[in-house]
Design a protein around this motif. Structure first.
Motif, PDB file in Angstrom:
ATOM      1  N   PHE A  63       1.002  -1.365   0.378  1.00 22.20           N
ATOM      2  CA  PHE A  63       0.132   0.543  -0.092  1.00 22.20           C
ATOM      3  C   PHE A  63       0.893   1.363  -0.246  1.00 22.20           C
ATOM      4  O   PHE A  63       1.442   1.583   1.495  1.00 22.20           O
ATOM      5  CB  PHE A  63      -1.309   0.008   1.445  1.00 22.20           C
ATOM      6  N   LYS A  64       1.132   1.794  -1.113  1.00 27.03           N
ATOM      7  CA  LYS A  64       1.815   3.073  -1.059  1.00 27.03           C
ATOM      8  C   LYS A  64       1.226   4.417  -1.316  1.00 27.03           C
ATOM      9  O   LYS A  64       0.077   4.410  -0.685  1.00 27.03           O
ATOM     10  CB  LYS A  64       2.704   3.288  -2.807  1.00 27.03           C
ATOM     11  N   THR A  65       2.232   5.543  -0.776  1.00 34.25           N
ATOM     12  CA  THR A  65       1.026   6.759  -0.380  1.00 34.25           C
ATOM     13  C   THR A  65       0.073   7.367  -1.056  1.00 34.25           C
ATOM     14  O   THR A  65      -1.197   7.318  -0.653  1.00 34.25           O
ATOM     15  CB  THR A  65       2.053   7.612  -0.172  1.00 34.25           C
ATOM     16  N   PRO A  66      -0.326   7.402  -2.047  1.00 39.03           N
ATOM     17  CA  PRO A  66      -1.163   7.855  -2.838  1.00 39.03           C
ATOM     18  C   PRO A  66      -2.497   6.495  -2.778  1.00 39.03           C
ATOM     19  O   PRO A  66      -3.802   7.086  -2.799  1.00 39.03           O
ATOM     20  CB  PRO A  66      -0.705   7.080  -4.579  1.00 39.03           C
ATOM     21  N   ASP A  67      -1.918   5.520  -2.844  1.00 37.13           N
ATOM     22  CA  ASP A  67      -2.693   4.096  -1.940  1.00 37.13           C
ATOM     23  C   ASP A  67      -3.716   4.167  -0.947  1.00 37.13           C
ATOM     24  O   ASP A  67      -4.447   4.537  -0.994  1.00 37.13           O
ATOM     25  CB  ASP A  67      -2.461   2.458  -2.247  1.00 37.13           C
ATOM     26  N   VAL A  68      -2.723   4.189   0.300  1.00 35.17           N
ATOM     27  CA  VAL A  68      -3.342   4.922   1.309  1.00 35.17           C
ATOM     28  C   VAL A  68      -3.978   5.692   1.644  1.00 35.17           C
ATOM     29  O   VAL A  68      -5.800   6.413   2.255  1.00 35.17           O
ATOM     30  CB  VAL A  68      -2.692   5.016   2.349  1.00 35.17           C
ATOM     31  N   GLU A  79      -5.963   9.429   7.276  1.00 29.67           N
ATOM     32  CA  GLU A  79      -4.849   8.247   6.861  1.00 29.67           C
ATOM     33  C   GLU A  79      -4.281   7.357   7.887  1.00 29.67           C
ATOM     34  O   GLU A  79      -4.547   6.581   8.466  1.00 29.67           O
ATOM     35  CB  GLU A  79      -3.885   8.930   6.356  1.00 29.67           C
ATOM     36  N   SER A  80      -3.808   8.095   9.725  1.00 30.01           N
ATOM     37  CA  SER A  80      -3.593   7.277  10.132  1.00 30.01           C
ATOM     38  C   SER A  80      -4.839   6.274  11.032  1.00 30.01           C
ATOM     39  O   SER A  80      -4.369   4.790  11.235  1.00 30.01           O
ATOM     40  CB  SER A  80      -3.062   8.354  11.166  1.00 30.01           C
ATOM     41  N   ALA A  81      -6.043   6.729  11.179  1.00 30.30           N
ATOM     42  CA  ALA A  81      -7.269   5.695  11.095  1.00 30.30           C
ATOM     43  C   ALA A  81      -6.649   4.447  10.703  1.00 30.30           C
ATOM     44  O   ALA A  81      -6.521   3.058  10.756  1.00 30.30           O
ATOM     45  CB  ALA A  81      -8.100   6.210  11.950  1.00 30.30           C
ATOM     46  N   PHE A  82      -6.881   4.885   8.947  1.00 29.70           N
ATOM     47  CA  PHE A  82      -6.418   3.751   7.983  1.00 29.70           C
ATOM     48  C   PHE A  82      -5.457   2.431   8.507  1.00 29.70           C
ATOM     49  O   PHE A  82      -5.606   1.037   8.475  1.00 29.70           O
ATOM     50  CB  PHE A  82      -7.391   4.095   7.097  1.00 29.70           C
ATOM     51  N   ILE A  83      -4.497   2.999   8.856  1.00 29.77           N
ATOM     52  CA  ILE A  83      -3.029   2.666   8.595  1.00 29.77           C
ATOM     53  C   ILE A  83      -3.150   1.624   9.986  1.00 29.77           C
ATOM     54  O   ILE A  83      -2.541   0.541   9.726  1.00 29.77           O
ATOM     55  CB  ILE A  83      -2.107   3.241   8.731  1.00 29.77           C
ATOM     56  N   ASP A  84      -3.709   2.581  11.304  1.00 28.54           N
ATOM     57  CA  ASP A  84      -3.844   1.316  12.040  1.00 28.54           C
ATOM     58  C   ASP A  84      -4.927   0.320  12.862  1.00 28.54           C
ATOM     59  O   ASP A  84      -4.928  -0.473  12.785  1.00 28.54           O
ATOM     60  CB  ASP A  84      -3.718   2.386  13.721  1.00 28.54           C
ATOM     61  N   THR A  85      -5.578   0.463  11.632  1.00 25.63           N
ATOM     62  CA  THR A  85      -7.263  -0.272  11.198  1.00 25.63           C
ATOM     63  C   THR A  85      -6.320  -1.598  10.893  1.00 25.63           C
ATOM     64  O   THR A  85      -6.809  -2.545  11.420  1.00 25.63           O
ATOM     65  CB  THR A  85      -8.428   0.117  10.923  1.00 25.63           C
ATOM     66  N   TYR A  86      -6.096  -1.662   9.702  1.00 33.03           N
ATOM     67  CA  TYR A  86      -5.650  -3.006   8.698  1.00 33.03           C
ATOM     68  C   TYR A  86      -4.216  -2.327   8.069  1.00 33.03           C
ATOM     69  O   TYR A  86      -4.549  -3.737   7.078  1.00 33.03           O
ATOM     70  CB  TYR A  86      -6.410  -2.020   6.835  1.00 33.03           C
TER      71      TYR A  86
END
Length: 158
Positions: A63-68, A79-86
């Motif tokens: 998952f590259k930055t543009p994907d995130v 974005e931080s919540a997405f990263i923490d969750t998945y």
């Protein structure tokens, strides 16, 4: 005839690994690259990804930055919540999904974020691009769980 190639493909891909490795090392790269688009299309006509989904069940894209950014926005998450969750960071320093199967894989093998999916997912299994030759270890790994990669390699060595 084409369907015959796919019989017992999982077993045969392991048996043919050394053959694929030798082929990829000494092949005429330009000749192979010219043949890939047609073989890629032919393979997708023979294999129904929705009946397989091995890639989503066993593998994580980067998952590259543009994907995130794109996916978190689509899901209405920071974005931080997405990263923490998945996501988690793998040994190469890339973001990958925390668990298998992919959390976005639905019960019917469709993708819940298909239109926003990571670029790695959109490009997978790389059978129509130079990644097939340039990243040989990845190609060999993919041939053992992706029938399309297996099919393309079998056609190339014929």
């Amino acid at each position: 005839m084409a369907k015959d190639i796919l019989q017992n493909w999982e077993k045969r891909s392991k048996e043919h690994r050394k053959q694929y490795q030798q082929f990829l090392k000494r092949t005429d790269k330009n000749k192979v690259l010219k043949s890939l688009p047609a073989l890629h299309e032919e393979a997708f006509e023979q294999v129904d990804c929705l009946s397989c989904a091995n890639c989503c069940k066993n593998y994580s894209p980067r998952f590259k930055t543009p994907d995130v950014k794109r996916i978190s926005k689509h899901l209405g998450m920071k974005e931080s919540a997405f990263i923490d969750t998945y996501l988690r960071v793998d040994e190469d320093g890339d973001f990958v999904v925390k668990s298998s199967p992919c959390p976005f894989l639905a019960a019917d093998n469709t993708c819940n974020i298909y239109e926003q999916r990571p670029s790695d997912c959109a490009r997978f299994p790389y059978t129509d691009e130079d990644v097939l030759i340039k990243r040989q270890a990845l190609t060999l790994k993919n041939s053992e769980f992706c029938p399309i990669t297996y099919y393309v390699l079998e056609k190339l060595i014929q």
